[in-house]
Write an enzyme that holds these catalytic residues in place. Sequence first.
Site, PDB file in Angstrom:
ATOM      1  N   MET A  88      48.806  25.308  41.072  1.00  0.00           N
ATOM      2  CA  MET A  88      48.436  23.968  40.800  1.00  0.00           C
ATOM      3  C   MET A  88      47.209  23.628  41.972  1.00  0.00           C
ATOM      4  O   MET A  88      47.922  22.869  42.497  1.00  0.00           O
ATOM      5  CB  MET A  88      49.758  23.237  40.785  1.00  0.00           C
ATOM      6  CG  MET A  88      49.298  21.723  39.934  1.00  0.00           C
ATOM      7  SD  MET A  88      48.353  21.809  38.229  1.00  0.00           S
ATOM      8  CE  MET A  88      49.807  21.988  37.074  1.00  0.00           C
ATOM      9  N   ILE A 117      41.454  23.617  40.285  1.00  0.00           N
ATOM     10  CA  ILE A 117      41.275  24.168  38.856  1.00  0.00           C
ATOM     11  C   ILE A 117      42.592  23.994  38.141  1.00  0.00           C
ATOM     12  O   ILE A 117      42.560  23.566  37.085  1.00  0.00           O
ATOM     13  CB  ILE A 117      40.760  25.685  38.835  1.00  0.00           C
ATOM     14  CG1 ILE A 117      39.328  25.696  39.734  1.00  0.00           C
ATOM     15  CG2 ILE A 117      40.506  25.998  37.344  1.00  0.00           C
ATOM     16  CD1 ILE A 117      38.954  27.010  39.747  1.00  0.00           C
ATOM     17  N   THR A 129      41.377  33.578  35.126  1.00  0.00           N
ATOM     18  CA  THR A 129      39.949  33.249  35.585  1.00  0.00           C
ATOM     19  C   THR A 129      39.938  33.369  36.965  1.00  0.00           C
ATOM     20  O   THR A 129      39.205  32.527  37.797  1.00  0.00           O
ATOM     21  CB  THR A 129      39.511  31.695  35.101  1.00  0.00           C
ATOM     22  OG1 THR A 129      40.541  30.818  35.252  1.00  0.00           O
ATOM     23  CG2 THR A 129      39.057  31.838  33.597  1.00  0.00           C
ATOM     24  N   ARG A 164      41.498  35.934  40.039  1.00  0.00           N
ATOM     25  CA  ARG A 164      40.848  37.262  40.428  1.00  0.00           C
ATOM     26  C   ARG A 164      41.785  38.270  39.875  1.00  0.00           C
ATOM     27  O   ARG A 164      42.861  38.292  39.406  1.00  0.00           O
ATOM     28  CB  ARG A 164      41.065  37.635  42.152  1.00  0.00           C
ATOM     29  CG  ARG A 164      40.178  36.608  42.941  1.00  0.00           C
ATOM     30  CD  ARG A 164      38.711  37.133  42.776  1.00  0.00           C
ATOM     31  NE  ARG A 164      37.801  36.227  43.541  1.00  0.00           N
ATOM     32  CZ  ARG A 164      37.255  35.311  43.208  1.00  0.00           C
ATOM     33  NH1 ARG A 164      37.147  35.012  41.974  1.00  0.00           N
ATOM     34  NH2 ARG A 164      36.361  34.833  44.013  1.00  0.00           N
ATOM     35  N   GLU A 218      35.851  44.905  39.842  1.00  0.00           N
ATOM     36  CA  GLU A 218      34.716  44.499  39.194  1.00  0.00           C
ATOM     37  C   GLU A 218      33.323  44.950  39.926  1.00  0.00           C
ATOM     38  O   GLU A 218      33.511  45.467  40.796  1.00  0.00           O
ATOM     39  CB  GLU A 218      34.485  42.900  39.359  1.00  0.00           C
ATOM     40  CG  GLU A 218      35.286  42.134  38.286  1.00  0.00           C
ATOM     41  CD  GLU A 218      35.130  40.556  38.509  1.00  0.00           C
ATOM     42  OE1 GLU A 218      34.121  40.377  38.818  1.00  0.00           O
ATOM     43  OE2 GLU A 218      36.148  40.202  38.482  1.00  0.00           O
ATOM     44  N   HIS A 265      33.234  37.670  34.237  1.00  0.00           N
ATOM     45  CA  HIS A 265      33.432  36.713  35.537  1.00  0.00           C
ATOM     46  C   HIS A 265      32.318  35.413  35.293  1.00  0.00           C
ATOM     47  O   HIS A 265      31.537  35.065  36.220  1.00  0.00           O
ATOM     48  CB  HIS A 265      33.133  37.375  36.786  1.00  0.00           C
ATOM     49  CG  HIS A 265      33.800  36.898  37.845  1.00  0.00           C
ATOM     50  ND1 HIS A 265      34.014  37.374  38.893  1.00  0.00           N
ATOM     51  CD2 HIS A 265      33.978  35.459  37.964  1.00  0.00           C
ATOM     52  CE1 HIS A 265      34.713  36.482  39.997  1.00  0.00           C
ATOM     53  NE2 HIS A 265      34.751  35.277  39.374  1.00  0.00           N
TER      54      HIS A 265
END
Length: 328
Positions: A156, A159, A238, A240, A269, A287
């Site tokens: 929290m 975002i 959203t 890592r 990635e 991403h």
Amino acid sequence: MKTRPSVFVTRPVPGSALDRLRKEADVEVREEDTIISKNELLEGVKGKDALLCILTDPVDQDVIVAGNQLKIISNFGAGFDKIDVAAATRRGIPVTNTPGALTETTADMTMGLIIAAARRIVEGDKYTRECKYDGWGPSFFLGNEVHGKTLGVIGMGKIGTALSRRAIHGFHMNVLYDDYGGEREKAKEWGARCVSMETLLKESDFISLHVPLTPKTNKLIDERALKHMKPTAVLVNTSRGDVIDQHALARALKNKEIGAAALDVYEDEPRCPVELIPLSNVILIPHTGSATKEARSAMSDMAVDALIDFFNGRTLQNLVNPDALKKG
Ligand code: DGY
């Protein structure tokens, strides 16, 4: 700083921020809009006073040592897990990031992924394009409701809070959150409940990850955590990729132990795990959580402002390693 500082920018960034930077410093921008190699990075930082890197650049100890004149590292991105911050701190190099610029944008994308997964939007698109749609039916392509359901927010922070606002005020969802993240006041005021991680995993219809990648959050969602989730649960990431054990997730999705997942980020990635690709109950995006013209331009401004503030001896707004300034 007395003489005109020199800056290495690893990749072009949107907006006009670099023009402002050029007024204050000698700026070398690597013009290719591709991922920089370690060798190019090692070469690029040599003799430079400042580095403007993007969140995927491996700014490890070697790079920091190669940049023997580096005085500041400005990261284009909120997440700075690819930077060896400890090595920078040891050398008295401040590291800054760009939080805030992408908060609402990433929360929008997260809400989009929640809805897309619950209502099978991507599957439906594919089905229609393949000309398989042969008529409306009462039991055709059923998904799950979003409004009124329970959303578990792990992390929290900015975002997580922005997502909770959308969920509570826009979709009348119940929001649960756990120990992660330091900005709970707003969510609490809106009626979100703080629960144990186990309760969050067991009671949530949707679980969304908003933690930074640290040793504590690495593989936070492992086989055990997945087993606690409802068989209909939707997991959204959203943050890592490494926060989820991808093999365990692929197994859980394949065996229908959870309902679906929607992923913006991956462990290695830009590689997306091959085992996820054939599964229809996972949405995979590259991403792009913060990929809007507005957010990326705001990130450029924030990354450049950090350098300009530093060159002019002003306080750094988004300093991630205050200890670096205590050196020397
Ligand atoms: C960040 O800034 O860390 C985000 O991952 C960009 O989308």
